[in-house]
Structure formats: C-alpha cells, structure tokens
Design a protein around this motif. Structure first.
Motif, short mmCIF file in Angstrom:
data_model
loop_
_atom_site.label_atom_id
_atom_site.label_comp_id
_atom_site.label_asym_id
_atom_site.label_seq_id
_atom_site.Cartn_x
_atom_site.Cartn_y
_atom_site.Cartn_z
N ASP A 94 -10.34 -5.67 11.43
CA ASP A 94 -11.73 -5.78 10.96
C ASP A 94 -12.48 -4.48 11.24
OD1 ASP A 94 -11.20 -8.38 10.15
OD2 ASP A 94 -11.99 -9.26 11.99
N ARG A 95 -12.25 -3.89 12.41
CA ARG A 95 -12.90 -2.62 12.75
C ARG A 95 -12.39 -1.49 11.86
NH1 ARG A 95 -12.02 -4.81 17.85
NH2 ARG A 95 -10.33 -3.36 18.33
N LEU A 96 -11.08 -1.48 11.61
CA LEU A 96 -10.51 -0.48 10.72
C LEU A 96 -11.11 -0.61 9.32
CD1 LEU A 96 -8.51 1.79 10.10
CD2 LEU A 96 -6.77 0.02 9.71
N GLU A 97 -11.23 -1.82 8.84
CA GLU A 97 -11.81 -2.04 7.51
C GLU A 97 -13.25 -1.53 7.47
OE1 GLU A 97 -13.20 -5.70 4.67
OE2 GLU A 97 -11.44 -6.02 5.93
N GLN A 98 -14.02 -1.80 8.50
CA GLN A 98 -15.41 -1.31 8.54
C GLN A 98 -15.45 0.21 8.45
OE1 GLN A 98 -16.86 -2.98 12.19
NE2 GLN A 98 -17.59 -4.85 11.22
N LEU A 99 -14.56 0.87 9.18
CA LEU A 99 -14.50 2.34 9.12
C LEU A 99 -14.14 2.84 7.73
CD1 LEU A 99 -12.68 3.07 12.49
CD2 LEU A 99 -15.04 3.66 11.91
N LEU A 100 -13.16 2.20 7.10
CA LEU A 100 -12.73 2.61 5.76
C LEU A 100 -13.85 2.39 4.75
CD1 LEU A 100 -9.11 1.20 5.80
CD2 LEU A 100 -9.75 3.62 5.65
N ARG A 101 -14.51 1.24 4.82
CA ARG A 101 -15.60 0.96 3.87
C ARG A 101 -16.80 1.88 4.10
NH1 ARG A 101 -14.74 -3.38 0.61
NH2 ARG A 101 -13.23 -4.94 1.29
N ALA A 102 -17.02 2.30 5.34
CA ALA A 102 -18.12 3.23 5.62
C ALA A 102 -17.79 4.64 5.12
CB ALA A 102 -18.41 3.25 7.12
N ARG A 103 -16.52 5.01 5.20
CA ARG A 103 -16.13 6.36 4.81
C ARG A 103 -15.95 6.51 3.30
NH1 ARG A 103 -11.20 10.09 7.07
NH2 ARG A 103 -11.71 11.86 5.77
N PHE A 104 -15.40 5.49 2.66
CA PHE A 104 -15.11 5.55 1.23
C PHE A 104 -15.89 4.47 0.51
CE2 PHE A 104 -11.13 6.65 3.53
CZ PHE A 104 -11.12 8.00 3.25
N THR A 105 -16.54 4.85 -0.58
CA THR A 105 -17.33 3.87 -1.31
C THR A 105 -16.57 3.26 -2.47
OG1 THR A 105 -18.30 5.61 -2.68
CG2 THR A 105 -19.51 4.96 -0.69
N GLY A 106 -15.48 3.85 -2.88
CA GLY A 106 -14.70 3.31 -3.99
C GLY A 106 -13.39 4.04 -4.16
N TRP A 107 -12.63 3.60 -5.13
CA TRP A 107 -11.30 4.15 -5.41
C TRP A 107 -11.36 5.66 -5.59
CZ3 TRP A 107 -6.35 2.50 -5.56
CH2 TRP A 107 -5.43 3.28 -6.25
N ASP A 108 -12.35 6.14 -6.30
CA ASP A 108 -12.43 7.57 -6.59
C ASP A 108 -12.67 8.41 -5.33
OD1 ASP A 108 -12.01 7.12 -9.29
OD2 ASP A 108 -14.15 6.99 -9.73
N ASP A 109 -13.25 7.82 -4.30
CA ASP A 109 -13.49 8.53 -3.04
C ASP A 109 -12.24 8.65 -2.18
OD1 ASP A 109 -16.10 8.77 -3.71
OD2 ASP A 109 -16.84 7.30 -2.28
N LEU A 110 -11.27 7.77 -2.42
CA LEU A 110 -10.06 7.79 -1.60
C LEU A 110 -9.19 8.98 -1.96
CD1 LEU A 110 -8.91 4.08 -1.51
CD2 LEU A 110 -9.47 5.49 0.44
N PRO A 111 -8.69 9.67 -0.95
CA PRO A 111 -7.75 10.75 -1.25
C PRO A 111 -6.41 10.16 -1.68
CG PRO A 111 -8.02 10.50 1.11
CD PRO A 111 -8.97 9.54 0.45
N ALA A 112 -5.50 11.01 -2.06
CA ALA A 112 -4.16 10.56 -2.46
C ALA A 112 -3.52 9.78 -1.32
CB ALA A 112 -3.30 11.76 -2.82
N ALA A 113 -2.61 8.90 -1.67
CA ALA A 113 -1.97 8.02 -0.68
C ALA A 113 -1.27 8.79 0.43
CB ALA A 113 -0.98 7.09 -1.36
N GLU A 114 -0.88 10.02 0.17
CA GLU A 114 -0.18 10.80 1.19
C GLU A 114 -1.13 11.50 2.16
OE1 GLU A 114 0.65 10.93 -2.09
OE2 GLU A 114 2.52 9.82 -1.96
N GLU A 115 -2.42 11.44 1.92
CA GLU A 115 -3.41 12.08 2.79
C GLU A 115 -3.54 11.32 4.10
OE1 GLU A 115 -5.38 14.86 2.19
OE2 GLU A 115 -4.17 15.21 0.40
N PRO A 116 -3.80 12.01 5.21
CA PRO A 116 -3.93 11.34 6.51
C PRO A 116 -5.01 10.24 6.54
CG PRO A 116 -3.76 13.70 6.83
CD PRO A 116 -3.85 13.47 5.34
N ALA A 117 -6.07 10.39 5.76
CA ALA A 117 -7.14 9.39 5.76
C ALA A 117 -6.66 8.03 5.26
CB ALA A 117 -8.32 9.87 4.92
#
Length: 115
Positions: A5-28
C-alpha cells in the motif's frame, strides 16, 4: 501487504499516468517490480521465471515473472494449459496500476494467490 500500500502511494504520487512511467527497464519501474515479485515469493511460494524466447511482439514484456510451482498432486498426464499455475508479471502490474485506475491496487496482484 501494508508495504505494498505504501509502495502504491509512492508510485501514484510520482507518476500520474501511463505516459509518465518510464520504460519497464528503468529503475523507477524495475525496483518496485522486483519488490512486488519478492512479496509474492515470500508470501505465497512463487518463484521467478524468465521466458526462454524473446517475445514475438514488441508489446509483450521481456521482464521476468513469478509463478506458483505446479501442483505436485496433479498427474503430469492429466495436466493441460488450463491447469497452469497463475502467473504474475510484477513489472506489468506496476505499469498497469496507472492504466486501470484508482480502484485497482497492488495488493490485488497478491490476493489473487490466496486460496
């Protein structure tokens, strides 16, 4: 589960949508994906696997996935594709989190393995 749940909160705070996500191979995406896979491994006994062949289509992930071991009670001759243990690609789950919307949660990927 609380850590997811905490990880999800961090991901949702950092990325607002699919286009904000880096490629799957990126550390983020890779680091949270490995973490989600390890939660499944430790909580449900899944194990990491990697496809032995490269995906034929570019939209298919090349990343590893976790899967439950086959049921030892099932007879090999009676097993078919429908009997395959569930599979989870944690990296796809991370990326899909923002596509499927606010009612989808990382813990949903884990609770699929509860029997």
């Amino acid at each position: 589960m609380d850590s997811l749940d905490r990880l999800e909160q961090l991901l949702r705070a950092r990325f607002t949508g699919w286009d904000d996500l880096p490629a799957a191979e990126e550390p983020a995406v890779m680091v949270p994906g490995w973490y989600l896979g390890e939660v499944l491994n430790r909580a449900y006994g899944t194990a990491w696997h990697r496809n032995p062949v490269e995906p034929a289509r570019p939209d298919r992930p090349r990343t590893p996935f976790v899967q439950l071991p086959p049921d030892p009670a099932a007879d090999d001759e009676d097993r078919d594709e429908d009997d395959a243990p569930p599979v989870c690609n944690p990296f796809t789950e991370i990326r899909g989190l923002l596509v499927r919307g606010p009612d989808d949660h990382l813990r949903d990927a884990v609770t699929r393995y509860e029997r």
